[in-house]
Write a protein that holds these residues in place. Sequence first.
Motif, short mmCIF file in Angstrom:
data_model
loop_
_atom_site.label_atom_id
_atom_site.label_comp_id
_atom_site.label_asym_id
_atom_site.label_seq_id
_atom_site.Cartn_x
_atom_site.Cartn_y
_atom_site.Cartn_z
N VAL A 27 0.84 -1.19 0.00
CA VAL A 27 0.00 0.00 0.00
C VAL A 27 0.87 1.24 0.00
O VAL A 27 0.55 2.25 -0.61
N LEU A 28 2.00 1.15 0.68
CA LEU A 28 2.86 2.32 0.82
C LEU A 28 3.84 2.47 -0.32
O LEU A 28 4.59 3.43 -0.37
N ARG A 30 3.95 3.27 -3.42
CA ARG A 30 3.99 4.50 -4.20
C ARG A 30 4.57 5.63 -3.37
O ARG A 30 5.33 6.46 -3.85
N ASP A 31 4.18 5.63 -2.12
CA ASP A 31 4.65 6.68 -1.24
C ASP A 31 6.14 6.54 -0.95
O ASP A 31 6.87 7.51 -0.87
N LEU A 32 6.59 5.29 -0.83
CA LEU A 32 7.99 5.05 -0.52
C LEU A 32 8.87 5.45 -1.69
O LEU A 32 9.94 6.00 -1.51
N TYR A 33 8.40 5.16 -2.91
CA TYR A 33 9.22 5.50 -4.06
C TYR A 33 9.10 6.95 -4.46
O TYR A 33 9.76 7.41 -5.37
N THR A 35 7.59 10.65 -5.68
CA THR A 35 6.77 11.27 -6.72
C THR A 35 7.05 10.64 -8.07
O THR A 35 8.16 10.20 -8.33
N ALA B 5 5.30 15.28 -11.19
CA ALA B 5 3.86 15.27 -10.96
C ALA B 5 3.57 14.71 -9.57
O ALA B 5 3.82 13.54 -9.32
N HIS B 7 1.57 12.92 -6.89
CA HIS B 7 0.47 12.00 -7.15
C HIS B 7 -0.78 12.40 -6.39
O HIS B 7 -0.73 13.05 -5.37
#
Lengths: 159, 496
Positions: A27-28, A30-33, A35, B5, B7
């Motif tokens: 879940v995280l 995207r946040d970890l990698y 922007t 961008a 997100h």
Amino acid sequence: MSELAITLLRLGYLVLLWVFVLSAIGVLRRDLYGTRIVPRRRGARGGDATRAGAPAGDTRRDAAPSRLVVTEGPLTGTTLPLTSSAILIGRAPSCTLVLDDDYSSSRHARLYPEGGQWFVEDLGSTNGTFLGQARVDRPTPVAPGASVRVGKSVLELQR
Amino acid sequence: MVTVAPHRVRPRRGVELGLLVLALALAVGAYALVGLNVTGELPGNIAGYGAGMAVLGLVLHVVLRLRAPYADPVILPATIALNGIGLAMIYRIDLAYAARDNVTAFATRQLAWTALGVLLASVVLVVLRDHRTLRRYTYTAMVVGLVLVVLPLVPGLGTTINGARIWVRLGGMSLQPAEFAKIALAVFFAGYLVTHRETLTLAGPRIGGLHLPRVRDLGPILVVWACSLAVLVFERDLGTSLLFFGLFVAMLYLATERTSWIALGMLLFGGGALLAAQVFPHVDARFDAWLHAFDDDVFNQSPGGSGQLVRGLYGMANGGLFGTGWGQGRPDLVPFAESDFIVASLGEELGLTGLLALLVTYLVLAERGMRTAIGVRDGFGKLLAGGVAFVVAFQCFVVVGGVTRLIPLTGLTMPFLAYGGSSLLANWVIVALILRISDSARRPAPAAPGRPGSDRPDPGHGPGPGPGDGYGRDPGHPGTDHQDTEILTGLKEARG
């Protein structure tokens, strides 16, 4: 209970534990990698970054600018989408646009929207902020396409 | 040539519900396996227990949906999972004690404390609409924190249990006020440092590359620090004093970004530890038990020996890679297996694999706190979220480090796992605070009046990720403190 069932339940529980942990990390992810950064290839528009946004701008002359483009300096070609929030420019890591530029102050200038227009304000920088040739000494409206100089970098609002 | 961008942030409450189901499966599964492996049948109250845990998780989930729709989706499931696994282990140790004719009801009480903790967290989320309100109570928090720390020393109120005078007896139950003091002190440090950050960062002499702060800027902080440490010396609790000191140094570092604080803190702490080992025999005994744990006379020394530590180590060795399985080990051979040494108990029955999963869960929890601190726009929220996240991480480090003999053993509790009402309540409040701050960190900024959504480059998306109806709120301080870190991190990568 049989030995086999106990062993299977024991290992099954560990698998479930890791399924939980890994799905939490998933879940995280995207946040970890961080922007999403999309590399843009030169050539499609033919021009350099200075003119990249021009054609679209001509067709919608009265539209508000949608991005901030760095046209000169070490960050040339970087674009930032303009949102409702102010953009802080300087060398401090807490700035929105962090310039690695000896001629800029740590908190150099600020771009902010007000009444449908973007304004540039100098935050007491050592070397000053310039709009075109004029030094900015009070909050000044920035028209799309006008160049804002901060240290060695030149920024431009584009539609 | 890059485009950065940020997100789109989505509330992701559905994801939270999914993870919550998994977490509940872990909690109830552990409880069922304990009964199955120890007594050969499912525990009689398994249905009631499962329903109770599910209701607790769902109550908080609904509160989040209503009151903090943008709160981080991982924090609640991680917390519920840890709490549930801790409960199962405490129940398992109850069963082991009962088999030795020593009937305890730790699990029942821990379940009641869990319910109370969830209730308290819900109250915090409902009452505290905006974490910035807490900033008004900066100095109140200081006073409350100090009173809570001193409370156990009041004659008639405080009691000494196992050599440490950190308990307060209130109508039949004992509480550890220091657990709540850490939250109050975190609020105070955050409020104080955010106003004095500039002077602490800029003013002061520079000695040999280290930028030292001025003494007068430190006044209130040094007072709090000296008070808490002095009192804790009298209360003879190493762990809590270490925790306060660590919190203090970490928040100074967060506020000023100056490594000299860390160096100064380490130096002060090293000196203090050496001095304490000389002056206090109980501190010296801790060092002995740590360094010479396997010596016969240290092992057998009755109070303050290394027996507990070594038994815990052997327990974990017995667990090995994959553990003995729920209910198949002998964690009850270690004294305080349900509280101080619950990590060793879990290490024995879940093995290294399971223990690592739990540690990663803590890592995720602390990471979410730190990420919240990066994302939130106001300085007070940054410091508070960073501070309380640090408290959770630091407690884990001190407990696991102590149990695995990396550092000397201190009397801290493992958040959510260990038996203990005060610790559970305080940690649920911490989770509620992080959830509250993460809601305002992830909430999209309201659309600017000057930039209606129709002006966006792709008109297909409408007004963009604006806040839903009813969530519109003042944008906070849109001044210089306002920053968009999503873009910032992206730019750093783009430059690399």
